[in-house]
Motif scaffolding. Sequence first.
Motif, PDB file in Angstrom:
ATOM      1  N   CYS A 249      45.184  20.570  22.240  1.00  0.00           N
ATOM      2  CA  CYS A 249      43.992  21.306  21.813  1.00  0.00           C
ATOM      3  C   CYS A 249      43.802  21.010  20.330  1.00  0.00           C
ATOM      4  O   CYS A 249      44.746  20.618  19.649  1.00  0.00           O
ATOM      5  CB  CYS A 249      44.188  22.806  22.050  1.00  0.00           C
ATOM      6  SG  CYS A 249      42.792  23.857  21.541  1.00  0.00           S
TER       7      CYS A 249
ATOM      8  N   HIS B 276      38.840  23.875  20.205  1.00  0.00           N
ATOM      9  CA  HIS B 276      38.730  25.264  19.767  1.00  0.00           C
ATOM     10  C   HIS B 276      37.748  25.367  18.613  1.00  0.00           C
ATOM     11  O   HIS B 276      37.837  24.627  17.625  1.00  0.00           O
ATOM     12  CB  HIS B 276      40.096  25.782  19.329  1.00  0.00           C
ATOM     13  CG  HIS B 276      40.028  27.106  18.623  1.00  0.00           C
ATOM     14  ND1 HIS B 276      39.966  27.209  17.256  1.00  0.00           N
ATOM     15  CD2 HIS B 276      39.965  28.379  19.099  1.00  0.00           C
ATOM     16  CE1 HIS B 276      39.889  28.482  16.918  1.00  0.00           C
ATOM     17  NE2 HIS B 276      39.884  29.206  18.011  1.00  0.00           N
TER      18      HIS B 276
ATOM     19  N   SER C  63      41.432  22.253  16.646  1.00  0.00           N
ATOM     20  CA  SER C  63      40.438  23.052  15.943  1.00  0.00           C
ATOM     21  C   SER C  63      40.166  22.349  14.627  1.00  0.00           C
ATOM     22  O   SER C  63      40.907  22.512  13.649  1.00  0.00           O
ATOM     23  CB  SER C  63      40.967  24.477  15.705  1.00  0.00           C
ATOM     24  OG  SER C  63      39.997  25.280  15.068  1.00  0.00           O
TER      25      SER C  63
ATOM     26  N   CYS D 274      37.574  26.498  23.880  1.00  0.00           N
ATOM     27  CA  CYS D 274      38.264  27.731  23.507  1.00  0.00           C
ATOM     28  C   CYS D 274      37.491  28.324  22.342  1.00  0.00           C
ATOM     29  O   CYS D 274      37.443  27.730  21.257  1.00  0.00           O
ATOM     30  CB  CYS D 274      39.708  27.407  23.107  1.00  0.00           C
ATOM     31  SG  CYS D 274      40.687  28.820  22.558  1.00  0.00           S
ATOM     32  N   SER D 275      36.855  29.456  22.553  1.00  0.00           N
ATOM     33  CA  SER D 275      36.013  30.027  21.510  1.00  0.00           C
ATOM     34  C   SER D 275      36.032  31.545  21.582  1.00  0.00           C
ATOM     35  O   SER D 275      35.750  32.133  22.624  1.00  0.00           O
ATOM     36  CB  SER D 275      34.569  29.532  21.646  1.00  0.00           C
ATOM     37  OG  SER D 275      33.763  30.029  20.589  1.00  0.00           O
TER      38      SER D 275
END
Length: 333
Positions: free
Chosen positions: A140, A163, A142, A200-201
Amino acid sequence: MERLFKVIGEYVEAGESLPDEYALRVLEVPASRLPELFVYTNRLRLARFGHRVHLCSIMNARSGACTEDCAFCAQSAHHRTEVEVYPLRRAEVIQEQYRAVARRLPVRHFGVVTSGERLSEEELDEVRAALSVKEGVRWCASLGALSKAALLRLKEAGLTRFHHNLETAPSFFPRICSTHSFEERLATVRAAKAVGLEVCSGGIFGMGESPEERVAFARILYEERVDSVPLNFLIPVPGTRLGGMKAMEPVEILRCIAMVRLVNPAAELKVCAGRLLLGDLQSMIFYAGATGMMVGDLLTVAGREVEKDLRMLEALGCEVGREGVGEWVGGMR
């Protein structure tokens, strides 16, 4: 209250999102009646996800010196904090931490997190290089506001989930950040979905938003059909604009988790920063509807000892692990 629970039961039975008018009333349920509410949120969790709990872990791969002015963030250059500042870690350093987590912990996702608005092309290539390692844990990331082209390159390199928090309701966002807009954040979420990445939020509760704004925030996550909702609860960091805020009480946190679950019946729901504010009530997050949590240290603050979390999950009878590499029960193989 009986009428509220009856309506909630009907929506849970149908697997449908609870309307805003009732979601708002969930935030008003007295502490003494939360066990009755949790009958429905836990039923919804079990129907969708069973006893499985998905864990994730993150790495702060580039820290501090962020040009954005998010009111809660210790990494903003607009704030005077003692956060460590360093550039993007090299690919081999990211891989080393990924391997350590993959071999030690039953986490499903490992997140590479960077401060700042976005990555440069050179930095993007460094992250792409790191993604070449695969040891059962899904990658993942971000990485700020990225274009569809950049997101697609990351997906092709092995990224499975992106994310990007919306943080709060659109109406409250301008009070939290002035250097970029809510619409810009939403555009990044939609771009990630458009290229086929899981999204993913979530965001942060306890920043001064109203109950109505909390519900509006949960609603937009539902409308965007995000795959996973990470919930954070403000940890006031000295030196930030929200450093003087009062931390949320445990019961208020549990109400928020329950409300988001009822509005988002199909999404993963993870409790991340601020979980320690729950104290002895941490295990209640699952009865409130959570399906996962972040373990280990967070970006700029320490988390709880992982072994304590695994023992808690074992005591609850939860299954933790990841598909394809075996399943764990209570963190024990």
